[in-house]
Design an enzyme around this catalytic site. Sequence first.
Site, PDB file in Angstrom:
ATOM      1  N   GLU A   1     -10.325  21.775 -11.290  1.00 38.45           N
ATOM      2  CA  GLU A   1      -9.901  22.876 -12.165  1.00 38.45           C
ATOM      3  C   GLU A   1      -8.627  22.520 -12.901  1.00 38.45           C
ATOM      4  OE1 GLU A   1     -10.059  25.810  -9.065  1.00 38.45           O
ATOM      5  OE2 GLU A   1     -12.242  25.615  -9.057  1.00 38.45           O
TER       6      GLU A   1
ATOM      7  N   HIS B   1      -7.147  18.544  -8.505  1.00 37.96           N
ATOM      8  CA  HIS B   1      -8.341  19.390  -8.368  1.00 37.96           C
ATOM      9  C   HIS B   1      -9.060  19.444  -9.723  1.00 37.96           C
ATOM     10  CE1 HIS B   1     -10.906  22.856  -7.779  1.00 37.96           C
ATOM     11  NE2 HIS B   1     -10.757  22.645  -6.475  1.00 37.96           N
TER      12      HIS B   1
ATOM     13  N   GLY C   1     -17.899  26.702  -6.323  1.00 41.64           N
ATOM     14  CA  GLY C   1     -18.017  28.125  -6.638  1.00 41.64           C
ATOM     15  C   GLY C   1     -19.397  28.528  -7.129  1.00 41.64           C
TER      16      GLY C   1
ATOM     17  N   GLU D   1     -15.351  16.433  -4.323  1.00 40.61           N
ATOM     18  CA  GLU D   1     -15.813  17.756  -4.748  1.00 40.61           C
ATOM     19  C   GLU D   1     -16.656  17.629  -6.021  1.00 40.61           C
ATOM     20  OE1 GLU D   1     -13.156  21.104  -3.092  1.00 40.61           O
ATOM     21  OE2 GLU D   1     -12.336  20.513  -5.012  1.00 40.61           O
TER      22      GLU D   1
ATOM     23  N   GLY E   1     -13.029  26.590  -0.794  1.00 37.74           N
ATOM     24  CA  GLY E   1     -12.491  27.571  -1.734  1.00 37.74           C
ATOM     25  C   GLY E   1     -12.808  28.980  -1.259  1.00 37.74           C
ATOM     26  N   GLY E   2     -13.808  29.595  -1.889  1.00 34.46           N
ATOM     27  CA  GLY E   2     -14.158  30.999  -1.645  1.00 34.46           C
ATOM     28  C   GLY E   2     -14.213  31.404  -0.177  1.00 34.46           C
TER      29      GLY E   2
ATOM     30  N   ASN F   1      -8.415  26.119   0.205  1.00 37.51           N
ATOM     31  CA  ASN F   1      -7.763  26.184  -1.102  1.00 37.51           C
ATOM     32  C   ASN F   1      -7.947  27.607  -1.620  1.00 37.51           C
ATOM     33  OD1 ASN F   1      -6.929  26.007  -3.724  1.00 37.51           O
ATOM     34  ND2 ASN F   1      -8.520  24.546  -4.387  1.00 37.51           N
ATOM     35  N   TRP F   2      -6.877  28.375  -1.557  1.00 33.81           N
ATOM     36  CA  TRP F   2      -6.978  29.796  -1.925  1.00 33.81           C
ATOM     37  C   TRP F   2      -7.028  29.995  -3.441  1.00 33.81           C
ATOM     38  CZ3 TRP F   2      -3.229  32.906   1.822  1.00 33.81           C
ATOM     39  CH2 TRP F   2      -3.653  32.705   3.138  1.00 33.81           C
ATOM     40  N   LYS F   3      -6.787  28.917  -4.182  1.00 29.30           N
ATOM     41  CA  LYS F   3      -6.793  28.998  -5.658  1.00 29.30           C
ATOM     42  C   LYS F   3      -5.892  30.161  -6.108  1.00 29.30           C
ATOM     43  CE  LYS F   3     -11.176  26.637  -5.741  1.00 29.30           C
ATOM     44  NZ  LYS F   3     -12.457  26.400  -6.383  1.00 29.30           N
TER      45      LYS F   3
ATOM     46  N   SER G   1     -18.719  24.840  -2.283  1.00 30.17           N
ATOM     47  CA  SER G   1     -19.593  25.850  -1.665  1.00 30.17           C
ATOM     48  C   SER G   1     -19.816  25.629  -0.170  1.00 30.17           C
ATOM     49  CB  SER G   1     -20.934  25.933  -2.408  1.00 30.17           C
ATOM     50  OG  SER G   1     -20.723  26.366  -3.742  1.00 30.17           O
TER      51      SER G   1
HETATM   52  P1  13P Z   1     -15.748  26.730  -3.325  1.00 33.84           P
HETATM   53  O1  13P Z   1     -15.714  26.492  -1.846  1.00 33.84           O
HETATM   54  O2  13P Z   1     -15.419  28.140  -3.711  1.00 33.84           O
HETATM   55  O3  13P Z   1     -17.003  26.206  -3.940  1.00 33.84           O
HETATM   56  O4  13P Z   1     -14.546  25.872  -3.950  1.00 33.84           O
HETATM   57  C1  13P Z   1     -14.445  24.542  -3.601  1.00 33.84           C
HETATM   58  C2  13P Z   1     -13.144  24.033  -4.082  1.00 33.84           C
HETATM   59  O5  13P Z   1     -12.931  23.870  -5.264  1.00 33.84           O
HETATM   60  C3  13P Z   1     -12.106  23.768  -3.083  1.00 33.84           C
HETATM   61  O6  13P Z   1     -11.043  23.079  -3.642  1.00 33.84           O
END
Ligand code: 13P
Length: 249
Positions: A97, A95, A173, A167, A234-235, A9-11, A213
């Site tokens: 967020e 998600h 994050g 999640e 994510g990251g 997920n590149w956000k 994470s």
């Molecule tokens: P991180 O891997 O950056 O913690 O993000 C997880 C996430 O929200 C994937 O959708």
Amino acid sequence: MRTPIIAGNWKMNKTPREAVELSTQLKADLADVKGVEIVICPTFVCLPAVKEVINGSNIKLGAQNMHWEEKGAYTGEVSPSMLVDIGVEYVIIGHSERRQYFAETDETVNKKVLSALSYDLKPIICVGETLEQREQGLTEELVASQTKEALNGLVTDAVKKVVIAYEPIWAIGTGRTASAKDANDVISVIRKTIGSMYGQDIAEQVRIQYGGSVNGGNARELMAMPQIDGALVGGASLKSDEFYKIVNF
Ligand code: 13P
């Protein structure tokens, strides 16, 4: 046997030019990977260019959100038919967020899930608790209820196409991962919930990821758990070498 699915997920990261660079690198680095489904989810504006790059590779395309309607006066929104037209196969829905910053609710999540499936898009549905909810012992109740609401009204055949991502919000994050055992336990609860709605046989076919994470260092331990069928990353999905390590858990 459930095929593991690792999704990046590149956000809200990478311009179209940068997205082409990263996907080109991923395509080369991941070319030999077998037995794992790989999905990358760039922003809407990067989808067409990334699709061009990954065409014919073992990497599939996902979007990060969608509206449930096919078209109409919804300024700023993107519809499922638009995603299908580009060649998108997966779509992240609900998600945390989006729930937190963009007023996504269990009800809109359910509408989007039903709509996505009707367009043959496979939803990756996110569920998970806040730190406060965890400390109050509400985790299992909450993820069960989010799962039930999200899957409300689905026909049995459609449920098999769904991916769920557990999640925990406090792990996103933050560099803080749920322990492999904790993640496995919560995912068992999600699977039981699906079983209570559609029967255990169907529940055993649904893939449930862990997210929060995940990195090259912890992926192996998480993936070794019997209930964890992949990761939503994510990251660490923004760096080809790190994503490579996760995919090769
Ligand atoms: P991180 O891997 O950056 O913690 O993000 C997880 C996430 O929200 C994937 O959708």
